[in-house]
Design an enzyme around this catalytic site. Structure first.
Site, PDB file in Angstrom:
ATOM      1  N   ASP A  22      61.947 -17.728  47.811  1.00  0.00           N
ATOM      2  CA  ASP A  22      60.749 -17.389  47.039  1.00  0.00           C
ATOM      3  C   ASP A  22      60.645 -15.876  46.862  1.00  0.00           C
ATOM      4  O   ASP A  22      61.087 -15.116  47.720  1.00  0.00           O
ATOM      5  CB  ASP A  22      59.509 -17.925  47.780  1.00  0.00           C
ATOM      6  N   GLY A  23      60.054 -15.469  45.760  1.00  0.00           N
ATOM      7  CA  GLY A  23      59.774 -14.045  45.552  1.00  0.00           C
ATOM      8  C   GLY A  23      60.665 -13.370  44.526  1.00  0.00           C
ATOM      9  O   GLY A  23      60.581 -12.146  44.355  1.00  0.00           O
ATOM     10  N   GLY A  83      60.486 -13.502  41.267  1.00  0.00           N
ATOM     11  CA  GLY A  83      59.660 -12.950  40.191  1.00  0.00           C
ATOM     12  C   GLY A  83      59.009 -11.649  40.616  1.00  0.00           C
ATOM     13  O   GLY A  83      59.045 -10.644  39.889  1.00  0.00           O
ATOM     14  N   TRP A 120      59.963  -9.637  42.970  1.00  0.00           N
ATOM     15  CA  TRP A 120      61.012  -8.611  43.168  1.00  0.00           C
ATOM     16  C   TRP A 120      61.301  -7.916  41.845  1.00  0.00           C
ATOM     17  O   TRP A 120      61.400  -6.690  41.780  1.00  0.00           O
ATOM     18  CB  TRP A 120      62.265  -9.306  43.710  1.00  0.00           C
ATOM     19  N   ARG A 140      61.070 -11.204  34.934  1.00  0.00           N
ATOM     20  CA  ARG A 140      61.172 -12.089  36.096  1.00  0.00           C
ATOM     21  C   ARG A 140      62.573 -12.679  36.261  1.00  0.00           C
ATOM     22  O   ARG A 140      63.064 -12.869  37.378  1.00  0.00           O
ATOM     23  CB  ARG A 140      60.177 -13.250  35.965  1.00  0.00           C
ATOM     24  N   GLU A 198      58.030 -29.099  39.559  1.00  0.00           N
ATOM     25  CA  GLU A 198      56.917 -28.353  38.948  1.00  0.00           C
ATOM     26  C   GLU A 198      57.414 -27.127  38.165  1.00  0.00           C
ATOM     27  O   GLU A 198      56.676 -26.554  37.361  1.00  0.00           O
ATOM     28  CB  GLU A 198      55.914 -27.895  40.017  1.00  0.00           C
ATOM     29  N   ASN A 199      58.636 -26.691  38.447  1.00  0.00           N
ATOM     30  CA  ASN A 199      59.140 -25.456  37.817  1.00  0.00           C
ATOM     31  C   ASN A 199      59.365 -25.576  36.311  1.00  0.00           C
ATOM     32  O   ASN A 199      59.522 -24.566  35.622  1.00  0.00           O
ATOM     33  CB  ASN A 199      60.433 -24.977  38.494  1.00  0.00           C
ATOM     34  N   ARG A 251      61.254 -19.574  54.893  1.00  0.00           N
ATOM     35  CA  ARG A 251      60.628 -19.328  53.595  1.00  0.00           C
ATOM     36  C   ARG A 251      60.459 -17.829  53.425  1.00  0.00           C
ATOM     37  O   ARG A 251      59.927 -17.156  54.315  1.00  0.00           O
ATOM     38  CB  ARG A 251      59.276 -20.039  53.457  1.00  0.00           C
ATOM     39  N   ARG A 262      53.404 -22.186  52.584  1.00  0.00           N
ATOM     40  CA  ARG A 262      53.253 -23.483  51.907  1.00  0.00           C
ATOM     41  C   ARG A 262      54.563 -24.235  51.961  1.00  0.00           C
ATOM     42  O   ARG A 262      55.630 -23.640  52.033  1.00  0.00           O
ATOM     43  CB  ARG A 262      52.950 -23.272  50.409  1.00  0.00           C
TER      44      ARG A 262
HETATM   45  C1  FPP Z   1      61.412 -18.634  43.451  1.00  0.00           C
HETATM   46  O1  FPP Z   1      60.971 -17.344  43.121  1.00  0.00           O
HETATM   47  C2  FPP Z   1      62.764 -18.871  42.993  1.00  0.00           C
HETATM   48  C3  FPP Z   1      63.143 -19.852  42.122  1.00  0.00           C
HETATM   49  C4  FPP Z   1      62.201 -20.829  41.550  1.00  0.00           C
HETATM   50  C5  FPP Z   1      64.524 -19.975  41.668  1.00  0.00           C
HETATM   51  C6  FPP Z   1      65.549 -19.836  42.737  1.00  0.00           C
HETATM   52  C7  FPP Z   1      66.823 -19.584  42.095  1.00  0.00           C
HETATM   53  C8  FPP Z   1      67.724 -18.680  42.516  1.00  0.00           C
HETATM   54  C9  FPP Z   1      67.622 -17.873  43.738  1.00  0.00           C
HETATM   55  C10 FPP Z   1      68.949 -18.548  41.731  1.00  0.00           C
HETATM   56  C11 FPP Z   1      69.879 -19.443  42.451  1.00  0.00           C
HETATM   57  C12 FPP Z   1      71.032 -19.831  41.718  1.00  0.00           C
HETATM   58  C13 FPP Z   1      71.712 -20.972  42.028  1.00  0.00           C
HETATM   59  C14 FPP Z   1      73.072 -21.148  41.522  1.00  0.00           C
HETATM   60  C15 FPP Z   1      71.130 -22.060  42.823  1.00  0.00           C
HETATM   61  P1  FPP Z   1      59.751 -17.196  42.127  1.00  0.00           P
HETATM   62  O2  FPP Z   1      60.276 -17.085  40.754  1.00  0.00           O
HETATM   63  O3  FPP Z   1      58.784 -18.303  42.352  1.00  0.00           O
HETATM   64  O4  FPP Z   1      59.157 -15.820  42.601  1.00  0.00           O
HETATM   65  P2  FPP Z   1      57.619 -15.414  42.589  1.00  0.00           P
HETATM   66  O5  FPP Z   1      56.920 -16.281  43.576  1.00  0.00           O
HETATM   67  O6  FPP Z   1      57.661 -13.977  43.015  1.00  0.00           O
HETATM   68  O7  FPP Z   1      57.113 -15.592  41.175  1.00  0.00           O
END
Ligand code: FPP
Length: 261
Positions: free
Chosen positions: A38-39, A41, A43, A51, A85-86, A206, A212
């Site tokens: 997580d994180g 976006g 970052w 994002r 949900e994504n 996490r 969560r």
């Molecule tokens: C959550 O961060 C991350 C994801 C929903 C995507 C995870 C995907 C990767 C790490 C790329 C992996 C690649 C492969 C090949 C599996 P977020 O976007 O929810 O971050 P935020 O909470 O800061 O918005």
């Protein structure tokens, strides 16, 4: 799981102050480590980037987590890559993620061969774009005979949907006379989850400080130790991984029983 201790020591040789592989009991490395990445976006946003660039950077962190898991002798590494949900995210972000899954998998196949890693997927892959599905199937086929670590990617995964799917399958088998209703126990349900045949996670990590479960492995995490770090996923390194394992080994796992002396 076979582990090369010399390789592991070399991998962790340049330890930062206060952190050492010597503090880890190599006989008590968790069999199954699961990660909610997580994180990404945040970052990217913190750097004034789109994002999506966070997901691109997240791939490097994921490659490092796979290598670290292999070096440590973990049997199963599972990661939450895309939830049911994504799909609600902006279309261009969903498209980028699907593209990233496919291209990364192709690019990393040599690593999986070299490290004897077997790929698995948790989730309903039928809803994915065809190109992603084809590449996933290629990954499954090409690594099916590998006997080292299992690397499982949860994609279009939701735990409630997984449990409902298992219940549906149980109901179908009972209706067809293939299974007696009296034999529907925890094992019968477990055997019909995406994780069938795998040990439950010992440790869930996490990133980004969120407390969560986000509809992830609700059944399988019943007795799992949780470790939450503030590090955003693209910043998660082998050192954060080591910190998580040290914290894990500092816990006493009782599985509902009492501490044995
Ligand atoms: C959550 O961060 C991350 C994801 C929903 C995507 C995870 C995907 C990767 C790490 C790329 C992996 C690649 C492969 C090949 C599996 P977020 O976007 O929810 O971050 P935020 O909470 O800061 O918005």
């Amino acid at each position: 799981m076979q582990r090369d201790d010399d390789k592991l020591r070399a991998y962790y040789a340049d330890a930062p102050e206060g952190l050492s592989l010597d503090d880890l009991d190599l006989e008590r490395v968790p069999r199954h480590v699961s990660i909610i990445m997580d994180g990404n976006g945040r970052w990217a946003t913190a750097r004034g980037l789109d994002r999506s660039m966070g997901h691109v950077a997240g791939v490097d962190a994921l490659r490092e987590a796979v290598t670290t898991s292999v070096r440590l002798g973990v049997d199963v590494l599972s990661v939450y890559a895309f939830s049911t949900e994504n799909w609600r995210r902006p279309q261009h972000e969903v498209d980028l993620l699907m593209h990233l899954f496919a291209t990364t998998l192709v690019k990393e196949l040599p690593l999986f061969h070299q490290e004897n890693v077997r790929l698995l997927f948790f989730g309903d892959l039928t809803a994915l774009p065809e190109k992603t599905r084809v590449v996933f199937q290629q990954g499954l086929d090409e690594t099916a005979d590998h006997t080292g670590m299992v690397f499982a990617l949860a994609v279009n995964y939701g735990s409630r949907a997984e449990i409902a799917r298992a219940a549906r399958e149980v109901a179908r088998e009972v209706a067809a006379g293939e299974l007696s209703w009296e034999d529907v126990d925890e094992r019968a349900v477990s055997d019909r989850l995406y994780t069938a045949g795998l040990p439950d996670p010992d440790l869930l990590i996490r990133t980004s400080g969120e407390l969560r479960l986000s509809n992830y492995l609700l059944w399988q995490l019943a007795y799992t130790e949780f470790y939450v770090t503030d590090a955003l996923w693209p910043d998660f390194t082998k050192w954060d991984y080591l910190r998580a394992l040290l914290a894990f080994q500092g816990r006493s796992r009782r599985f509902g029983g009492v501490v044995r002396s």
